[in-house]
Design an enzyme around this catalytic site. Sequence first.
Site, short mmCIF file in Angstrom:
data_model
loop_
_atom_site.label_atom_id
_atom_site.label_comp_id
_atom_site.label_asym_id
_atom_site.label_seq_id
_atom_site.Cartn_x
_atom_site.Cartn_y
_atom_site.Cartn_z
N TYR A 45 39.36 29.98 95.92
CA TYR A 45 39.54 30.75 97.15
C TYR A 45 40.25 29.94 98.23
CZ TYR A 45 36.63 34.78 95.91
OH TYR A 45 36.14 35.91 95.34
N LYS A 65 32.60 26.58 82.95
CA LYS A 65 33.49 26.76 81.81
C LYS A 65 33.89 25.36 81.35
CE LYS A 65 35.90 29.38 79.02
NZ LYS A 65 35.26 30.17 77.94
N ASP A 124 31.34 32.89 80.07
CA ASP A 124 31.50 34.09 79.23
C ASP A 124 30.17 34.49 78.60
OD1 ASP A 124 31.70 31.73 77.77
OD2 ASP A 124 33.36 32.42 76.49
N ASP A 150 31.50 35.32 92.31
CA ASP A 150 31.99 36.62 92.81
C ASP A 150 31.87 37.66 91.69
OD1 ASP A 150 33.32 38.48 94.52
OD2 ASP A 150 35.14 38.15 93.33
N ASP A 165 28.84 40.91 91.11
CA ASP A 165 29.10 42.36 90.99
C ASP A 165 28.46 42.90 89.71
OD1 ASP A 165 30.54 42.51 93.37
OD2 ASP A 165 32.07 43.82 92.50
C1 IPM Z 1 32.45 39.33 98.15
C2 IPM Z 1 33.80 39.97 98.30
C3 IPM Z 1 34.75 38.95 98.92
C4 IPM Z 1 34.83 37.76 97.99
C5 IPM Z 1 36.16 39.51 99.22
C6 IPM Z 1 36.10 40.72 100.12
C7 IPM Z 1 37.07 38.46 99.80
O1 IPM Z 1 34.25 40.43 97.07
O2 IPM Z 1 31.85 38.97 99.18
O3 IPM Z 1 31.97 39.19 97.03
O4 IPM Z 1 35.59 37.78 97.01
O5 IPM Z 1 34.11 36.80 98.23
MN MN Z 2 32.80 40.20 95.45
#
Ligand code: IPM
Ligand code: MN
Length: 358
Positions: free
Chosen positions: A143, A193, A225, A249, A253
């Site tokens: 990032y 990894k 993975d 990240d 999710d």
């Molecule tokens: C999160 C989001 C952010 C990230 C984006 C919006 C930059 O996806 O907080 O997980 O990737 O960190």
């Molecule tokens: Mn995210």
Amino acid sequence: MKSPLRLAILPGDGIGPEVTDAALLVLHAAAEQFGIRVETETHPIGYAAFQQAGHPLPPKTREAVLGADAVFLGAVGDPRSDEIPPHLRPEAGLLELRKILDCFANLRPARTYEALAEASPLRPERIRGMDFLIVRELAGGLYYGEPRSIDRKGPEAEAVNTLRYSTQEIRRVARVAFGAAQRRRGSLVSVDKANVLETSRLWREVVTEVGRDFQDVRLEHMLVDRAAMELVLRPGYFDVILTENLFGDILSDEAAALTGSIGLMSSASLGTGAGLYEPVHGSAPDIAGRGIANPLGAILSMALLLEHSAERTDAARAIEAAVESVLGAGMRTAELARKGERAVGTQEVAEAVRRALG
Ligand code: IPM
Ligand code: MN
């Protein structure tokens, strides 16, 4: 605890303002009940800030967060920002915010609620008992790595990002994760990894070394993975998951989806300065302004704020219990309501949580 607790509130874009209002309603109720004095100041961030002030993190917002005891953020992101230069996009404002607060440890708890066992894409027997915490490194990695560029001069365009981690960056986030594991069930899975990446090999080395100071925590290293797979096969296996920025990240999710709705997931980002608290869901422009967004991720993030920035575990636990009882009573926002079930709006959920606080 600092009193009054000075909060910078950044509602941001899309559903950000709606869920922030809901979280503030619950915060003020809890503050009154538990005798916590809070002062809030609201500032723009993201596309809203770009429209108002020409920058996704304007100087006034910057100043406010640097002077605050804690920062609460709704969400950033707007489809209209696709046309503006990358450094002025809403996401750039968020990354800069994390950087100036030096929030290097992002805590994302993921758990199932008995009342929502049916909402998970996994079978109820598989999901039951899932309760883990992702600790994601938030201030380094791909990032922020330099150099970074897109070069379009040659016949073929070429893009570069840099993945770099130092011992110190790994050590400080590892210590947070081990500490969390100590307070939880004493088990830590560090995800990397290391079969391919040098950064991951250093990651493993440093995490192992830090682990020597935490003899009561069981440490396991897992390739990313395989971790992605184990999360759907055996979500109940995990207690604390420690990983670098991009892996975290992605895995968070996945974890959010397992709980049944990303709208439920909260986060705390901790570092050397003020803590930053935000729901994991994004700005969801498709449902913005309709009053149907799930405010529970935001409300639970407010609970994390009271726990980590005000050391008021009592108030935090009370909010979490209120959320659980509201879900137990069958209240569902649109994304969780099943066929024939009435979907409840953002505001109504927040009022219900407030009532459940007692
Ligand atoms: C999160 C989001 C952010 C990230 C984006 C919006 C930059 O996806 O907080 O997980 O990737 O960190
Ligand atoms: Mn995210």
